[in-house]
Scaffold this active site. Structure first.
Site, PDB file in Angstrom:
ATOM      1  N   SER A   1       0.685  -1.143   0.063  1.00  0.00           N
ATOM      2  CA  SER A   1       0.000  -0.058  -0.028  1.00  0.00           C
ATOM      3  C   SER A   1       0.805   1.286  -0.056  1.00  0.00           C
ATOM      4  O   SER A   1       2.087   1.199   0.007  1.00  0.00           O
ATOM      5  CB  SER A   1      -0.966   0.013   1.184  1.00  0.00           C
ATOM      6  N   LYS A   2       0.148   2.386   0.056  1.00  0.00           N
ATOM      7  CA  LYS A   2       0.951   3.705   0.020  1.00  0.00           C
ATOM      8  C   LYS A   2       2.002   3.851   1.143  1.00  0.00           C
ATOM      9  O   LYS A   2       3.058   4.314   1.115  1.00  0.00           O
ATOM     10  CB  LYS A   2       0.065   4.870   0.128  1.00  0.00           C
ATOM     11  N   ARG A   3       1.525   3.126   2.473  1.00  0.00           N
ATOM     12  CA  ARG A   3       2.459   2.904   3.623  1.00  0.00           C
ATOM     13  C   ARG A   3       3.837   2.652   3.154  1.00  0.00           C
ATOM     14  O   ARG A   3       4.742   2.944   3.794  1.00  0.00           O
ATOM     15  CB  ARG A   3       1.732   1.814   4.337  1.00  0.00           C
TER      16      ARG A   3
ATOM     17  N   GLY B   1       5.274   2.970   0.576  1.00  0.00           N
ATOM     18  CA  GLY B   1       5.960   4.118  -0.514  1.00  0.00           C
ATOM     19  C   GLY B   1       5.513   3.594  -2.076  1.00  0.00           C
ATOM     20  O   GLY B   1       6.004   4.309  -2.888  1.00  0.00           O
TER      21      GLY B   1
END
Ligand code: GLU
Length: 495
Positions: free
Chosen positions: A256-258, A260
């Protein structure tokens, strides 16, 4: 399973959002196989779930593919003899194939209202049974069916899944997979508005477009049994099915965006090179051997084969992407790098600040070779060199004074620097450096202090590209103006 002779693969995104790196990796693997085999790469847009369409995402998909250099041989804007390639333009085709299954008794019309289906599911839940269509309309008598037809009730077409038995198919990576028909639902093929579901549209198109290999993310493997039964019902050959393992973050949770990971076009904005992203994505589930990490596009095409796909989830490592990006930045010829940097300077407003393209380009060209080694992302250039583009730089005057010197000593040294620059016949970095080093020696000033003070005076920063390259890029007049300003700051009473 019979592989067709010509390799024809497809990337079939739904325009329901901006394409994520995990999704684009599927495109890359398909594209690489097509290019390796001299086959065709097809872009097909699966937009049958109209409620989920996100405006602009089709354009983002095409921009992302183009930016990465994943050109499609057939598809939107490319044409091809198997079109149209956008599913919403193929509705009558799916309707015709649904009709064929109806006539063959492999599908049936279901008239159940959504209220009835909700009730049915609630009862199933209460009985702790999995929610599934109870097949009421599958066993209607001819008279009942006629009555419903006459009443003009809306209907959907459902697939008549065999109730007993098992079907087996082969996934290229997982091997043989058997599933019992009893666990499958009579899923919907055509909705009451005449639009197909993903299952029907995807199978019909893969067949009509003569797709030889279906390479897609592992999340679709649960749909494969329904696809396989549809192929059988139509009497069609299956393509080779390849479900590629998921991509996970370093902590082994879903990417996920977490971690990067962002939309593909955001990588462009963040200053990544398409070369780096292609190399990086290729290694998310594919490897030539245990050690080789750097593959340019040509080598990837040459080496990419399905038998080197991994069976385990791939791990996404942002630091590795940064490292690769730095590598590909250093690989570029400085003039090419300068050309690629230009849009970022423009975006940051620095081209305008410098007075337009004709003033900005020479500055970028001059400084690029000196910052190339230090960059991980193209956007790093902005931070490193923004001072070159403005007439006014801002910094704390105290920054001018090197350790061990005071304001008076610093002002004296800067006045000497002014004289040197005024006297210089040759403003090239090399010649300036020789001149200033000789001066440092003659005065007994340490280069660290002397050059440090000048660096802050001309850049406003203590960390900047090499000093004399910077002065060369700035040009004599701007360098003098900045050093003069620094002297003024040092001799005004507030320091
Ligand atoms: N439209 C599906 C997606 O968005 C395609 C799945 C497939 O490749 O069959 O990923």
């Amino acid at each position: 399973m019979t592989a067709k002779t010509e390799v024809r693969v497809r990337y079939a995104p739904s325009p329901t959002g901006f394409p994520h790196i995990g999704n684009i990796r599927t495109a890359l693997f398909n594209w690489l196989l097509a290019r390796h085999e001299g086959g065709r790469f097809i872009l097909r847009i699966e937009d049958t779930d109209q409620a989920r369409i996100v405006p602009g995402s089709l354009q983002a998909i095409m921009d992302g593919l183009r930016w990465l250099g994943l050109d499609w041989d057939e598809g939107p804007e490319a044409g091809g003899s198997f079109g149209p390639y956008i599913q919403s333009e193929r509705l009558s085709i799916y309707q015709q194939y649904a009709e064929q299954l109806l006539e063959a008794g492999q599908a049936y019309r279901c008239y159940c209202t959504s209220e009835r289906l909700d009730e049915m599911r609630a009862e199933q839940r209460a009985r702790k049974e999995p929610p599934r269509y109870d097949r009421r309309c599958r066993y209607l008598s001819a008279t009942e069916r006629q009555a419903l037809e006459r009443a003009g009730l809306p209907w959907v077409v459902r697939f008549a899944t065999p109730e007993e038995g098992t079907t087996t198919f082969v996934d290229y990576l997982r091997g043989e997979i058997a599933f019992e028909h009893a666990v499958l639902d009579d899923h919907v093929l055509l909705k009451s508005d005449g639009w197909p579901t993903y299952q029907l549209a995807s199978v019909v198109d893969d067949h009509l477009m003569e797709i030889s290999h279906v390479i897609r993310g592992d999340e679709w493997i649960s749909s494969a049994p329904r696809h396989v039964l549809l192929y059988k019902a139509f009497g069609w050959d299956l393509p080779v099915l390849v479900h590629i393992p998921l991509i996970l973050g370093k902590d082994h949770s879903k990417l996920s965006k977490r971690h990067g990971a962002v939309d593909v076009l955001q990588y462009r904005e963040q200053g990544y090179l398409p070369e780096a992203l292609v190399n990086f994505m290729a290694l998310l589930g594919w490897a030539l051997d245990e050690k080789t990490e750097l593959f340019d596009r040509e080598r990837l095409i040459r080496e990419f084969t399905l038998d080197r796909l991994g069976k385990n989830p791939a791990i996404f490592d942002n630091d590795k992407l940064d490292w690769m990006n730095g590598h590909y930045i250093r690989q570029l010829a400085p003039a090419e790098l300068a050309a690629r940097l230009y849009p970022y300077y423009e975006q940051a407003g620095l081209v305008a600040k410098a007075g337009g393209e004709s003033s900005a380009r020479p500055i970028i060209d001059a400084i690029t070779p000196y910052i190339q080694e230090r960059m991980k992302r193209l956007t790093d250039a902005i931070e490193l060199t923004d001072f070159l583009f403005t007439d006014v730089i801002q910094y704390q005057p105290a920054l001018l004074v090197p350790k061990g010197w005071d304001a008076v000593q610093t002002a004296t040294a800067l006045q000497v620097a002014l004289a040197e620059i005024e006297d210089a016949d040759d403003m090239s970095a090399a010649s300036l450096e020789a001149r200033f080093r000789a001066k440092a020696e003659a005065t007994g000033w340490k280069a660290g202090q002397f050059f440090g003070a000048i660096r802050v005076a001309v850049t406003g920063k203590t960390v900047a590209p090499p000093l004399f390259a910077t002065i060369e890029a700035l040009g004599r007049q701007r360098a003098l103006a900045r050093i003069n300003h620094a002297v003024w700051l040092l001799t005004s009473p507030s320091v």
